[in-house]
Design an enzyme around this catalytic site. Structure first.
Site, PDB file in Angstrom:
ATOM      1  N   LYS A  24       0.909  -0.933   0.014  1.00 27.45           N
ATOM      2  CA  LYS A  24       0.131  -0.366   0.022  1.00 27.45           C
ATOM      3  C   LYS A  24       0.963   1.244   0.044  1.00 27.45           C
ATOM      4  O   LYS A  24       1.334   1.637   0.586  1.00 27.45           O
ATOM      5  CB  LYS A  24      -0.441  -0.084   0.868  1.00 27.45           C
ATOM      6  N   SER A  68      -9.435   1.668   3.174  1.00 24.95           N
ATOM      7  CA  SER A  68      -8.863   2.323   1.611  1.00 24.95           C
ATOM      8  C   SER A  68      -8.028   1.785   1.342  1.00 24.95           C
ATOM      9  O   SER A  68      -6.951   1.768  -0.003  1.00 24.95           O
ATOM     10  CB  SER A  68      -8.012   3.133   2.761  1.00 24.95           C
ATOM     11  N   SER A  99      -9.571  -0.651   7.259  1.00 22.37           N
ATOM     12  CA  SER A  99      -9.269  -0.613   5.787  1.00 22.37           C
ATOM     13  C   SER A  99      -8.174  -1.774   5.425  1.00 22.37           C
ATOM     14  O   SER A  99      -7.848  -1.960   4.233  1.00 22.37           O
ATOM     15  CB  SER A  99      -7.852   0.895   5.693  1.00 22.37           C
TER      16      SER A  99
HETATM   17  N1  GLN Z   1     -12.860   3.778   6.067  1.00 20.65           N
HETATM   18  C1  GLN Z   1     -12.404   4.140   7.351  1.00 20.65           C
HETATM   19  C2  GLN Z   1     -11.847   5.396   7.369  1.00 20.65           C
HETATM   20  O1  GLN Z   1     -12.983   6.297   6.691  1.00 20.65           O
HETATM   21  C3  GLN Z   1     -11.269   3.433   7.694  1.00 20.65           C
HETATM   22  C4  GLN Z   1     -10.295   3.814   7.005  1.00 20.65           C
HETATM   23  C5  GLN Z   1      -8.947   2.542   7.570  1.00 20.65           C
HETATM   24  O2  GLN Z   1      -8.462   1.628   8.479  1.00 20.65           O
HETATM   25  N2  GLN Z   1      -7.615   3.119   6.889  1.00 20.65           N
HETATM   26  O3  GLN Z   1     -11.575   6.246   8.102  1.00 20.65           O
END
Ligand code: GLN
Length: 478
Positions: free
Chosen positions: A78, A153, A177
């Site tokens: 990532k 994400s 994420s």
């Molecule tokens: N979808 C969640 C957010 O937008 C979690 C994101 C993540 O785990 N990095 O914060």
């Protein structure tokens, strides 16, 4: 002989000399070249350094030394983990063109284990989102249906495994994420215990929640990668000093006599097709010898609300460093204050700005106690409720996400609908506990459904045993 496609299979073949690391890496690069134009999983493909590293591994094997448990395994990272001299953008214009001067600890550990990094994957900008649509560099498509999102994400890392570009990849998980995109892409995704994997070199979003973890096509591969990256790092003050037990050994262990908890007050909202697979998971574990027990986790339902105060609060502080002086993007202006404003206005996307505003508000004098302080108290309640639940159960099960992969664009204008994707994943981050998503069949439109296994802190071995039992049950059902 057919070439192995799992990380374990590739490493075994490379170590024994029956397959070269160069061939393993070439195969991965070929697949990326042929199909990533349609998927958009990668922001950078490191073809030339990957070829050099693979050749070095083959030379090591030829000279009789062992390159490690991930010998020659192509892996995708990532793009919010620092890779020395390789662009690390966080999918933000703010870091476009920035070259980190050092490798994240996970990167050096992967190299020590013999893995070969083939590229950096797309994400929601600074890991804020659940669909990978918040990337400044384009959307990633779900390999099961290119009109759908891969989740987020870490959508690029999930899609790279689901598309067969790489057997394994790394993501980061602050509120879901890794697990949510794993669920939506039909792959395994693991968020380890907070502190199990070093965060040194992970670009910070919400430091008290962020953890790095693996994506894989199967549970055993995820275990090997997690074993390679976990362990104490003096460079991360929150890193757990005790060594992490062997996880691979837990995979075949089975669930005979294990207590699997059903949360009776789990927040509603999962679609019927998802619920059906979730119920089937309980049946499968009961068939494999587990006891299904009812537990209550009353504060679970408040996790989402607490998270959307705590995570933006920490983000507003962490993202203050992007001021046009030290990193990446800068917009010229007549004086320093104007330069800060112009740079941050231009460099950050809409969702990142929303988080900074939310977080700054939650931390401001006069609102701190009502918002940030209260959210921290809810966080404590969640940890206490889990602790009570784990006196009755060894693991808990929930759906990973409330729905299967949704259409690209379906939630982009509705932040709240997007935030609701993480209802089931967030509480583990707030408690600091491990959790994993395991593919468990398909729901609406034949799209993958993930089941989430939750365990108490450093309960990874038990969690992997349960994940593997679900995987075996699916194999039997196929
Ligand atoms: N979808 C969640 C957010 O937008 C979690 C994101 C993540 O785990 N990095 O914060």
């Amino acid at each position: 002989m057919s070439t192995p496609s799992t990380a374990i299979g590739i490493a075994a073949a490379v170590r024994s000399g029956s397959m070269s690391a160069v061939d393993a890496v070439e195969q991965s690069l070929e697949r990326i070249g042929a199909s990533d134009g349609d998927i958009g999983a990668f922001l950078t493909v490191t073809a030339s350094s990957a070829r050099d590293e693979a050749a070095a591994i083959d030379a090591a094997v030829a000279s009789g030394s062992d390159p490690g448990p991930l010998a020659g395994v192509p892996i995708a990272i990532k793009d919010n983990m620092c890779t020395r001299g390789i662009p690390t953008t966080c999918a933000s214009r703010m870091l476009d063109g920035w070259l980190p001067p050092y490798d994240a600890t996970v990167i050096s550990r992967l190299r020590t284990a013999g893995a070969v990094i083939v590229g950096k994957t797309n994400l929601d900008e600074f890991a804020m989102g659940s669909s990978t649509e918040n990337s400044a560099f384009g959307v990633t498509k779900n390999p099961h249906d290119p009109t759908r999102v891969p989740g987020g994400s870490s959508g690029g890392s999930a899609a790279a495994v689901a598309a067969g570009f790489v057997p394994v990849s790394l993501g980061s998980d602050t509120g879901g994420s890794i697990r949510q995109p794993a669920g939506l892409c039909g792959v395994v995704g693991v968020k380890p215990t907070y502190g199990a994997v070093s965060r040194l070199g992970l670009v910070a979003f919400a430091s008290s929640l962020d953890q790095i973890g693996p994506f894989a096509g199967n549970v055993a591969d995820a275990a090997v990668v997690l074993e390679a990256i976990a362990g104490h790092d003096p460079g991360d003050s929150t890193s757990i000093p005790e060594p992490f037990g062997p996880l691979g050994a837990a995979v075949p262990r089975g669930v005979e006599g294990m207590r699997v908890g059903r949360i009776t007050d789990l927040p509603a909202g999962a679609d019927p097709d998802v619920t059906e697979r979730f119920e089937a998971a309980f049946d499968a574990l009961a068939d494999a010898g587990a006891d299904i027990v009812d537990v209550e986790v009353p504060a679970f339902t408040y996790g989402l609300t607490a998270y959307y105060l705590i995570a933006p609060a920490e983000a507003s502080s962490n993202l203050a460093r992007y001021d046009g002086v030290r990193y990446g993007h800068r917009v010229a202006a007549p004086d320093t204050d104007a330069m800060y404003v112009a740079t941050r206005t231009d460099g950050f996307g809409a969702e990142v700005k929303r988080r900074i505003l939310l977080g700054t508000y939650a931390l401001s004098a006069g609102y701190y106690d009502a918002y940030y302080g209260k959210a921290q108290r809810v966080r404590r309640l969640i940890a206490d409720d889990f602790a009570r639940a784990y006196t009755h159960a060894d693991v808990l099960l929930t759906p990973t996400a409330p729905t299967v992969a949704f259409e690209i664009g379906a939630k982009s204008d509705d932040p709240l609908a997007m935030y609701l994707c993480d209802t089931y994943t967030i509480p583990s981050n707030l408690a600091g506990h491990p959790a994993m998503s395991v593919p468990f069949g398909t729901g609406a439109d034949g799209l993958p459904v993930g089941v989430q296994v939750l365990a108490p802190a450093v309960g990874e071995a038990t969690m992997f045993a349960v994940g593997a039992a679900l995987e075996r049950a699916m194999g039997a059902q196929r």
